[in-house]
Structure formats: structure tokens, C-alpha cells
Scaffold this motif. Structure first.
Motif, PDB file in Angstrom:
ATOM      1  N   ALA A 116       5.104   5.292  -0.773  1.00 26.69           N
ATOM      2  CA  ALA A 116       4.564   4.002  -1.224  1.00 26.69           C
ATOM      3  C   ALA A 116       5.145   3.684  -2.594  1.00 26.69           C
ATOM      4  O   ALA A 116       4.478   3.772  -3.612  1.00 26.69           O
ATOM      5  CB  ALA A 116       3.040   4.065  -1.282  1.00 26.69           C
ATOM      6  N   ILE A 157       7.946   3.749   4.624  1.00 25.58           N
ATOM      7  CA  ILE A 157       6.820   2.978   4.078  1.00 25.58           C
ATOM      8  C   ILE A 157       5.872   2.595   5.209  1.00 25.58           C
ATOM      9  O   ILE A 157       4.655   2.777   5.102  1.00 25.58           O
ATOM     10  CB  ILE A 157       7.325   1.707   3.344  1.00 25.58           C
ATOM     11  CG1 ILE A 157       8.063   2.088   2.056  1.00 25.58           C
ATOM     12  CG2 ILE A 157       6.162   0.749   3.039  1.00 25.58           C
ATOM     13  CD1 ILE A 157       8.817   0.936   1.401  1.00 25.58           C
ATOM     14  N   VAL A 162       6.205  -4.653   0.740  1.00 28.26           N
ATOM     15  CA  VAL A 162       6.387  -3.795  -0.428  1.00 28.26           C
ATOM     16  C   VAL A 162       7.086  -4.652  -1.493  1.00 28.26           C
ATOM     17  O   VAL A 162       7.951  -5.475  -1.158  1.00 28.26           O
ATOM     18  CB  VAL A 162       7.241  -2.546  -0.071  1.00 28.26           C
ATOM     19  CG1 VAL A 162       8.636  -2.921   0.408  1.00 28.26           C
ATOM     20  CG2 VAL A 162       7.316  -1.572  -1.246  1.00 28.26           C
TER      21      VAL A 162
END
Lengths: 206, 206
Positions: free
Chosen positions: B149, B143, B175
Motif C-alpha cells: 500500500a 496493490i 492509489v
């Protein structure tokens, strides 16, 4: 770190942190793997072994008997390549069409119906219950009725309704068993017991 | 008792026994299912939600995104019929031949190699880690490097080596995530998070 180094370090941490316990070496191999899988040291206090459980389990594996699990999760957690070395198949009948049909007809759980289907096939095999108390109770019922005679029952259902009670029944039953006291357990822990037995059996053969 | 009655009674016992907690209703739906699966009330204290975790997870499911698990056990624990209603596939790449090959070549875990394989496919999908800290650390790395993503990372590896550390990393990562503090976790608990999200999503649609 390589995967086998991670496993070795994990077990050395468990050795260090485990309180003094009364398990024999082969029992400890099983209990320490249950702790490895769950990160839960409560198993130190809660696991119960029938005196013939380990020898009966090893004999069943050596003889290539089938290992029946109550869930696909427990099946997924068992090392199939280790089992295959002894000719042991790992089976879960939960998705079998006749099991679904029987459960719908009886209003029972599919786990219990799967036991009935397996009972017809189990002779000296191993039952593994990591989820459904209804499956464990049905196994005990079928043993008492003389309709199945497994070599070993690994009974570790988890949960709030009848899990502890079903394991208490197993602990009193006249069949080699590995179980625990209380609500905890689960498919991963039940699979860990079988993986430890597979390792113990492999060492016997060396 | 019928299966759905067992489940209802279980959740009412959890409601009664759970200490007062600060979870919002949709968070509690997830945490109570984690407790249902594990019989472990420690999750009351240890679970951590990124503020956008639940909305992002529901959106990904509504959009039929793929759910990648680090183990076949976690895959086995996710209710595939519930996922299929939204067109979501549940995938585990651990057994994929190219994953095994890459892990052998790098001396890494297959779980980490499976992340690399999935990263190429994940766009707004969900990563579920119930076992391997190496998988979770690799997801965070990918990420940060902009190579994947995901909409949501469910990070609940269990164990003694890097499980707690990898979850700490996730908790700080930018995230949407659902994780916990400490060593506990596992495939069953990780699958329970997804099953709860599938239920929340189904209710949104009604």
C-alpha cells in the motif's frame, strides 16, 4: 513475454514505424536503440554521425579503453557486463573529491571539472555526455588545446541553455563524434549509444 | 554562468515557451521539471495527477519513507542529499541476488521480481517506475491483492511494449499516482518528479 521477447517486439515496432531514412545498417543499430530508449522518433532526423565515429568507437572498445560519462545516470545506463567483456571500465568522476574542490574553486560546474580530471587519463578513450553542455564544451576546448585526444565523443546533452549550441560545436569539431541537433538528448539516450556500440563490437568478434 | 543561473534561465525559458496549461502551481513545479529534464513539451498534454498524489508524496517524504526505483538509472537521477534531509533512503533492488534468483525461476523480468521484494518492505513508501512496464503492472497487481500500500506510485515507463498500457492501468488504479499518457517517459523524467517533490517538501518545511 520474456524480457528478450519484449525487446525484439519493440525493435520490430520501431522498424515498422520509422519513416524511410538514410542511415547505414550500423548507424541504424545505434539510432534505433536511441529511439527504443526514448520512444522519440525525432532522432531519425536529428542524429549526426562523424564519418569515423562508429569504427573509432568499436576500436576503442576492442582495445578496452575507458568510457567516461558526465553523470552517474549515464554510467548506470551502460551495460557494465557488456563493457567488461572487452575490459572497458565505465567511470564518472562527478563525485570525486578533487573534482568538487576544483569546481568550487573555479565557480565552474562539477561536470566541467570532471572533464579536466578525465582528460589527464583519457588516451583513445570515449567521452559520453548526456547532461551537461558545460562538460561537452570543455571536452571540445581540451581537444583543441591538445590536452586530450579521445577516440570518440558521444555528445547528447539535453536542455534549454547551451545544449543545442554545444552539440553544434561538437558537430564542427575535428574528432569522431555522435551527436544530434536540438535540445533533446539525455543520459539514457547517451547510454543507449554506448550499449549499441558494445553490441556492434561483440558481433564483430563473433 | 554558474550552475544555479543555468537552471534559473532554463526554467524561465520553459515558462515562456509553455503553452497555457491547467496545472495548479504545485503540479506545474513537477511538470516543468519533467520538461527541464527531457526538453519535451509533450508532457504539458500527457501528464496525469491523481488528486491526492502531491499531498501523499510530500507526506511520505516528510515521514522519511523509502523511495523504491525500478532501475539504477532512476536511483542515480534522484538527489540523494535532498532525500537524506528527510531521512528518505533511495533503493533499487534490481541487483539484489534474491531478485535475480526469483526472476530466473519465474521467467519474469528482474524489475517485476524487484517489486515483490520491495512490496514486503513498503509501507507508505514511494514506488518510482521509469523503465519497466512489467514492474508497474506488478505494483498495481500487488496493490489490488492487498500485499502493498504505497503512499505514491510514480509510473513513467518508456517504450513500445506495454508502457502506455501499464500507465493506463495505473491511471485507473485506486492509489495516489503521477503518470502520463503514451509511450514516452523514462528514468530521468521519473527521477525529476521525485526531485520536484523533494523541493516542494523542503519549501513546506521552511
Amino acid at each position: 513475454m520474456k524480457p528478450h521477447e519484449i525487446e525484439e517486439l519493440s525493435f520490430s515496432i520501431i522498424e515498422q514505424e520509422a519513416a524511410p531514412h538514410g542511415f547505414e545498417p550500423s548507424q541504424w543499430r545505434i539510432v534505433s536503440r536511441m529511439i527504443h530508449t526514448s520512444a522519440d522518433f525525432e532522432y531519425l532526423q536529428s542524429v549526426r554521425f562523424h564519418p569515423e565515429a562508429i569504427s573509432a568507437g568499436i576500436r576503442a572498445i576492442q582495445n578496452g579503453q575507458t568510457i567516461f560519462t558526465d553523470t552517474n545516470m549515464a554510467k548506470a545506463g551502460i551495460r557494465k557486463t557488456d563493457a567488461a567483456k572487452f575490459g572497458c571500465r565505465v567511470e564518472c568522476l562527478m563525485e570525486a573529491p578533487e573534482v568538487k574542490k576544483q569546481a568550487d574553486a573555479n565557480g565552474s560546474t562539477r561536470a566541467a571539472a570532471a572533464v579536466d580530471a578525465a582528460a589527464n587519463q583519457v588516451k583513445d578513450g570515449i567521452f559520453v555526455v548526456g547532461n551537461a553542455p558545460t562538460a561537452l564544451m570543455r571536452i571540445i576546448e581540451q581537444i583543441k588545446a591538445g590536452r586530450t585526444a579521445p577516440a570518440l565523443v558521444v555528445g547528447l546533452p539535453v536542455g534549454f541553455v547551451n545544449a543545442a549550441e554545444s552539440k553544434q560545436m561538437l558537430n564542427r569539431a575535428d574528432v569522431p563524434h555522435i551527436t544530434n541537433v536540438g535540445r533533446k538528448g539525455g543520459s539514457a539516450v547517451a547510454a543507449a549509444v554506448i550499449n549499441a556500440l558494445l553490441k556492434l563490437t561483440a558481433e564483430k568478434g563473433e
